[in-house]
Write an enzyme that holds these catalytic residues in place. Structure first.
Site, PDB file in Angstrom:
ATOM      1  N   GLU A 172       1.153   0.545  -2.421  1.00  0.00           N
ATOM      2  CA  GLU A 172      -0.050   0.105  -3.134  1.00  0.00           C
ATOM      3  C   GLU A 172      -0.704   1.222  -3.945  1.00  0.00           C
ATOM      4  OE1 GLU A 172      -4.094  -2.200  -1.870  1.00  0.00           O
ATOM      5  OE2 GLU A 172      -2.241  -2.901  -0.975  1.00  0.00           O
ATOM      6  N   ASP A 208      -0.338  -2.688   1.367  1.00  0.00           N
ATOM      7  CA  ASP A 208      -1.315  -2.638   2.438  1.00  0.00           C
ATOM      8  C   ASP A 208      -1.085  -3.836   3.350  1.00  0.00           C
ATOM      9  OD1 ASP A 208      -3.288  -1.227   3.586  1.00  0.00           O
ATOM     10  OD2 ASP A 208      -4.858  -1.710   2.153  1.00  0.00           O
ATOM     11  N   TYR A 265      -5.226   1.446  10.545  1.00  0.00           N
ATOM     12  CA  TYR A 265      -5.586   0.516   9.457  1.00  0.00           C
ATOM     13  C   TYR A 265      -7.019   0.004   9.619  1.00  0.00           C
ATOM     14  CZ  TYR A 265      -5.194  -3.420   6.237  1.00  0.00           C
ATOM     15  OH  TYR A 265      -5.396  -4.297   5.204  1.00  0.00           O
TER      16      TYR A 265
END
Length: 638
Positions: A7, A103, A305
């Site tokens: 990303e 992601d 994350y």
């Protein structure tokens, strides 16, 4: 050749290093059978109305509702994006297979799928799905690549969200701008932003319309300790004075001393919203700033994350926790190891495993935010503050419960005791008083707590905790003595203005005030927006000049208030209805609801809104100050 697409460039470089793709080219890295390229977030977006038909290019009421037969995507009009996409397209069309390294969430899935669709990639696609950016996690992820088809429901949920926002935002914004706005003033309406604005406006009106009422509190000071009458508030001064007179000069007697021991569990691990709430309360960080900081810590491999809405870890993480704690034990800032002493009590023994922490059934795509165990280096002051919160919260869940003792002391002042010579005369009622104190017997997990650095004008949570934790003198039942009664006039107060912390909580629970952790968790599925989008929604309201900051308060501007007053359609501003939409989107992700049904329902709702507004016989208009008004851009999404 296997093409991997990440990303952003920094993530691509880490992946390329692990895979051995060390040869740099314009827009990608190559080596060991891999080509690793990247996007810059969104390269593609849904087409604008004018891209579907020239009739939709100008803003016209006669063209509403705008509902494309089939939604399409296009490249964002930017030279850098077009150049990078050309590289991606060339690599993908020659690839033997693709690994989607986007992601690992709904938006990340959508970004990369759109790019692959636009590039007309036809080869097989695998999915890298990881919760941290450590070298170990990347290697493990590539050893266990998933089929792209496993994430089709996630993509459909993201696509449904994007189409839903387009349908409502494009149509309602044009509808309200043309019907009620003054010339060249855009009235921006959104599926999530408008209910959020309604929360702020409604709270503000509640405050402005609040009429303070006096009440009187009877208290007394005995042995330097303030006891409060259990009768509650007096609504008239005369009533309070009468009670005051009956006890003045009479002895105070302790009637009951009760001690109870209790336990307090450590707070649950952080999800994104609870982290944003704490950062706003403690450091006055905005929701967007906190998201950027925790995203930076994730990309630097120090935390997992961040865009998550669960406060649990899956059971398989338990075995990795000693290693994570060891990393924290060795962490130093300015030569000081802030976590070493906190971790010592649990070192060398089996870690506590609580269902409040480890519960695979409560984890879907990602677990709660925790440190990775990688020792942080060169953090900014703000990054260090956020890391510190995450680290302390993680250590805390393995420490013992806090043990405390709660002491409740009751006392009374009899207005006039019976005379011995008149045993038959009934005694006048006594007035009861109460005080409560809390003594920490064993702090347990509380050793990880640090005091708030920034006090807010509406959030005095720590003061409340300090008051509750006062230790009382030793009182004995039957003791008696002099006291000093007081009758204090007080006034009822309105609810506080929203700040970012309290607004995030309200968005999380569709506008309902819920402090209890368990109840709040149960309502998350019906919250407004996703955890990852709430910060940008608040920022959008600032950019639209619908709200502004006054110290830490979020205050609606005249434009924001007028806009909510103007909207009669509950659908557009109801937190509960928006919460139901969010639940449906989540159900699409979990294959419990049909994506096409969601879109069809929204199409009908948009058609109903257009019909209702067009049928409005009033001549309502919004008066927007020039500074407040966003400028109208023909054909542009608002």
């Amino acid at each position: 050749m296997i093409v991997c697409i990440a990303e952003k460039p920094s993530v691509a470089r880490d992946i390329a290093r692990i895979l051995g793709a060390n040869s740099s080219h314009d827009g990608y890295m190559e080596g060991n059978g891999y080509q690793v390229t990247w996007t810059f977030g969104h390269l593609c977006t849904l087409k604008e109305p004018g891209d579907y038909t020239p009739a939709w290019r100008p803003w016209a009421l006669t063209q509403l509702p705008m509902v494309p037969q089939r939604f399409g995507i296009k490249l964002i009009d930017d030279q850098g994006i077009k150049k990078q996409f050309a590289t991606i397209e060339r690599l993908m069309q020659a690839a033997d297979s693709i690994v989607n390294c986007g992601d690992a969430g709904q938006e990340g899935e959508l970004i990369q799928r759109w790019v692959m669709q636009k590039a007309q990639a036809t080869c097989p696609v695998k999915r890298l799905w990881i919760s941290s950016m450590t070298d170990e996690a990347i290697r493990e992820g590539f050893a266990n690549l998933k089929d792209q088809s496993d994430y089709q429901p996630l993509y459909l949920a993201g696509l449904s969200r994007a189409i839903g926002d387009w349908l409502l935002g494009m149509n309602a914004t044009r509808l309200y701008t043309l019907r009620y706005g003054q010339d060249r003033q855009v009235l921006s309406i959104g599926r999530v932003q408008t209910p959020t604005l309604a929360l702020i406006v409604n709270r503000q009106k509640e405050i402005e319309n609040f009429k303070p009422e006096p009440y009187w509190v009877l208290a007394t000071v005995y042995r330097d300790t303030t006891f409060t009458a259990t009768t509650g508030k007096f609504t008239s001064k005369e009533e309070g004075e009468k009670a005051f007179e009956t006890i003045e000069g009479k002895p105070f007697t302790v009637t009951k001393v009760e001690k109870k021991e209790g336990k307090e569990q450590p707070p649950q691990l952080y999800d994104l919203t609870s982290l944003q709430v704490d950062c706003n309360r403690k450091f006055a960080f905005s929701a967007e700033m906190t998201l950027n900081l925790i995203q930076s810590l994730y990309e630097k491999k120090y935390t997992t994350y961040p865009r998550v809405d669960t406060q649990y870890l899956s059971d398989d993480i338990y075995a990795k926790c000693p290693q994570t704690l060891n990393g924290l034990y060795q962490t130093k800032f300015g030569g000081v190891a802030p976590y070493a002493e906190l971790i010592k009590p649990i070192g060398g023994k089996a870690l506590k495993k609580s269902k409040r922490v480890f519960d695979t059934s409560k984890v879907t795509d990602h677990h709660a935010i925790i440190p990775t165990g990688v020792i942080p280096q060169n953090l900014s002051d703000a990054e260090r503050k956020v890391f510190d919160l995450v680290a302390r919260r993680f250590i805390g869940v393995f420490l013992p419960d806090c043990r405390f003792s709660t002491t409740t002391v009751l006392g009374e002042v009899s207005s006039s005791p019976r005379e011995p010579s008149q045993p038959s005369q009934p005694s006048k009622p006594s007035i009861e008083f109460k005080v409560t104190g809390k003594e920490i017997l064993d702090p347990g997990w509380r050793i990880v707590r640090e005091k708030t650095e920034v006090k807010t004008d509406t959030d005095d949570e720590e003061k409340k905790q300090d008051d509750e934790e006062r230790t009382l003198p030793t009182f004995v039942k039957g003791e008696s003595g002099d006291h000093k009664p007081t009758l204090t006039e007080k006034w009822t107060t309105p609810p506080p203005y929203y700040n970012e912390a309290s607004l995030l909580r309200a968005m999380e629970t569709a506008g309902k005030f819920v402090e209890d952790e368990t109840l709040r968790a149960a309502m998350k599925e019906n919250g407004i927006g996703r955890p990852s989008s709430r910060a940008s929604i608040i920022e959008t309201l600032f950019k639209r000049h619908y709200i502004k900051r006054e110290r830490k308060r979020l205050v609606a501007t005249p434009t924001g208030i007028e806009l909510i007053d103007l909207i009669r359609e509950e659908l557009l501003k109801s937190c509960e209805l928006t919460g139901i939409w969010e639940k449906k989107l989540r159900d699409i992700e979990h294959q419990k609801y049909d994506a096409q049904q969601f879109i069809n329902e929204l199409k009908q709702q948009v058609a109903d809104i257009v019909h209702d507004v067009m049928s409005d016989p009033s001549n309502r208009r919004i008066t927007v100050t020039p500074d407040d008004a966003p400028k109208k851009k023909k054909g542009k999404k608002q």
